[in-house]
Design a protein around this motif. Structure first.
Motif, PDB file in Angstrom:
ATOM      1  N   ARG A   1       0.843  -1.214   0.000  1.00 40.28           N
ATOM      2  CA  ARG A   1       0.000   0.000   0.000  1.00 40.28           C
ATOM      3  C   ARG A   1       0.874   1.260   0.000  1.00 40.28           C
ATOM      4  O   ARG A   1       0.654   2.202  -0.758  1.00 40.28           O
ATOM      5  CB  ARG A   1      -0.937  -0.005   1.206  1.00 40.28           C
ATOM      6  CG  ARG A   1      -2.137  -0.940   0.999  1.00 40.28           C
ATOM      7  CD  ARG A   1      -2.676  -1.516   2.301  1.00 40.28           C
ATOM      8  NE  ARG A   1      -2.940  -0.517   3.312  1.00 40.28           N
ATOM      9  CZ  ARG A   1      -2.931  -0.761   4.633  1.00 40.28           C
ATOM     10  NH1 ARG A   1      -2.677  -1.967   5.091  1.00 40.28           N
ATOM     11  NH2 ARG A   1      -3.184   0.197   5.493  1.00 40.28           N
TER      12      ARG A   1
ATOM     13  N   GLU B   1      -2.423   7.086   4.479  1.00 38.96           N
ATOM     14  CA  GLU B   1      -3.584   7.057   3.589  1.00 38.96           C
ATOM     15  C   GLU B   1      -4.545   8.213   3.915  1.00 38.96           C
ATOM     16  O   GLU B   1      -5.116   8.832   3.013  1.00 38.96           O
ATOM     17  CB  GLU B   1      -4.273   5.689   3.673  1.00 38.96           C
ATOM     18  CG  GLU B   1      -3.419   4.604   3.017  1.00 38.96           C
ATOM     19  CD  GLU B   1      -3.849   3.156   3.314  1.00 38.96           C
ATOM     20  OE1 GLU B   1      -3.454   2.256   2.560  1.00 38.96           O
ATOM     21  OE2 GLU B   1      -4.565   2.925   4.308  1.00 38.96           O
TER      22      GLU B   1
ATOM     23  N   PHE C   1      -7.187   9.388   1.202  1.00 35.61           N
ATOM     24  CA  PHE C   1      -7.971   8.169   1.019  1.00 35.61           C
ATOM     25  C   PHE C   1      -8.976   8.033   2.153  1.00 35.61           C
ATOM     26  O   PHE C   1      -8.744   8.534   3.240  1.00 35.61           O
ATOM     27  CB  PHE C   1      -7.064   6.926   1.047  1.00 35.61           C
ATOM     28  CG  PHE C   1      -6.125   6.783  -0.121  1.00 35.61           C
ATOM     29  CD1 PHE C   1      -6.170   7.644  -1.215  1.00 35.61           C
ATOM     30  CD2 PHE C   1      -5.169   5.769  -0.131  1.00 35.61           C
ATOM     31  CE1 PHE C   1      -5.297   7.499  -2.283  1.00 35.61           C
ATOM     32  CE2 PHE C   1      -4.285   5.619  -1.205  1.00 35.61           C
ATOM     33  CZ  PHE C   1      -4.351   6.481  -2.269  1.00 35.61           C
TER      34      PHE C   1
END
Ligand code: AQP
Length: 331
Positions: free
Chosen positions: A88, A324, A329
């Motif tokens: 990720r 993130e 995100f």
């Protein structure tokens, strides 16, 4: 305590180069650092790996690390693909790193060789994944061989650009730990090329699982030159094979190359190679025996690696979740 991260590819049997340039230092670092050590199978597939062989080599690598003295209680030891945080963060770093930066990486040029067009995209962005490996743990110290110094500079460039672009102070600076006199062990067949576990010639390297006879034979056959050993290290400068063997001796004996020459100046390679073989066998025989012992119980090994992955996830997941959030995100 500073956090250390380091990884090793299960792309073959680990070599004396991996041991002297990396693993041996990892073992020592466990005494005064918070250590995270990883078998980096995701890096390994940047070059083709037979699936069954990769699985076997991953276990063998973990067994060898344990045999070398990595303590799975004091350190976190796991396999990279078991912790999704690496992938990720690597994707986010693919979007932070600039093509110009990657174009300067000499390892890509060395590994891709003349046929660059046929190299995998993974090999090209390998340094971004390596940056993610380290930054996912907020590690600040990375013990590496001299060959990896450029990749660490890139990891810092990525961390700094991320901090700058998103106006945060999130990723700390990473310092390389380049330790010991044999920071770079070279091939036994060509003193200008590093010793590599994936070199097509088995004679170019000493594997940590080689038998005593094989080690002695490989050292006896190692390329040298016709001159005797000199009295000073300066005289080794234009003799890469001799310099390499002296460097290996120094690293194994725990002395500097100048002291090796004090002992062997004027003698031929025959005597020196016999002594070097003795030292190497003494250092590696217990590792080979212990590796066999760990491999005899794959269930125990797998359980240990699963527990390591769980500990790694507990460290990396909150950090990568925060990254993130920072990039926008999620809800
Ligand atoms: N010859 C070497 N001398 C000193 N250190 C070395 N290292 C590797 N070769 C030498 C160090 O070992 C660590 C793990 O390396 P890796 O397996 O992640 O990848 P690598 O550097 O590409 O090692 P190899 O053996 O050459 O693997 P292949 O053949 O698969 O590419 C690193 O810290 C490295 O510096």
């Amino acid at each position: 305590m500073q956090r250390v991260f380091s990884g090793i590819q299960p792309s073959g049997v680990p070599t004396l180069g991996n041991y002297l340039g990396a693993i041996r230092n990892w073992v020592a670092l466990q005494n005064d650092h918070d250590c995270v050590f990883c078998v980096v199978d995701m890096h390994a597939i940047t070059s083709w790996q037979e699936p069954a062989a990769l699985r076997t080599q991953t276990r063998e690598m973990a067994a060898t690390l344990l045999a070398c003295g990595i303590d799975p209680v004091r350190s976190v030891l796991f396999v990279q693909s078991a912790v999704s945080a690496h992938a990720r963060l690597a994707w986010i770093f693919n979007c932070v790193a600039r093509l110009g930066w990657l174009n300067r990486m000499t390892q890509f040029k060395d590994k891709a060789g003349k046929d660059r067009e046929a190299a995998s995209a993974g090999l090209y962005v390998y340094p971004n994944l390596m940056a993610a490996d380290i930054h996912a743990y907020h590690a600040t110290r990375v013990p590496v061989g001299d060959d990896q110094r450029q990749h660490l500079e890139l990891a810092n460039d990525i961390g700094e650009k991320f901090n700058h672009d998103y106006q945060v102070e999130f990723f700390p600076r990473i310092e390389p730990l380049i330790l010991g006199p044999a920071a770079r062990v070279m091939s036994l067949r060509d003193g200008t090329k590093k010793m590599s576990k994936s070199d097509p010639s088995d004679q170019s390297r000493i594997n940590l699982t080689d038998s005593a006879d094989t080690i002695a034979q490989k050292i006896r056959r190692a390329k040298t030159d016709p001159l005797p050993l000199p009295a000073t290290t300066e005289e080794l400068a234009a003799r890469p094979e001799a310099r390499n063997l002296v460097g290996i001796y120094a690293a194994l004996a725990g002395i500097d190359p100048a002291s090796v020459l004090t002992e062997f100046a004027g003698s031929g390679f025959g005597t020196f190679k016999d002594r070097l073989a003795g030292l190497t066998i003494e250092a590696l025989a217990p590792i080979a025996a212990d590796t066999t012992h760990w491999l005899a119980d794959p269930t125990q090994l797998d359980t240990l690696l699963r527990a390591g992955a769980e500990r790694a996830r507990a460290l990396a997941d909150p950090i990568v979740r925060e990254v993130e959030q920072i990039v926008g995100f999620g809800g």
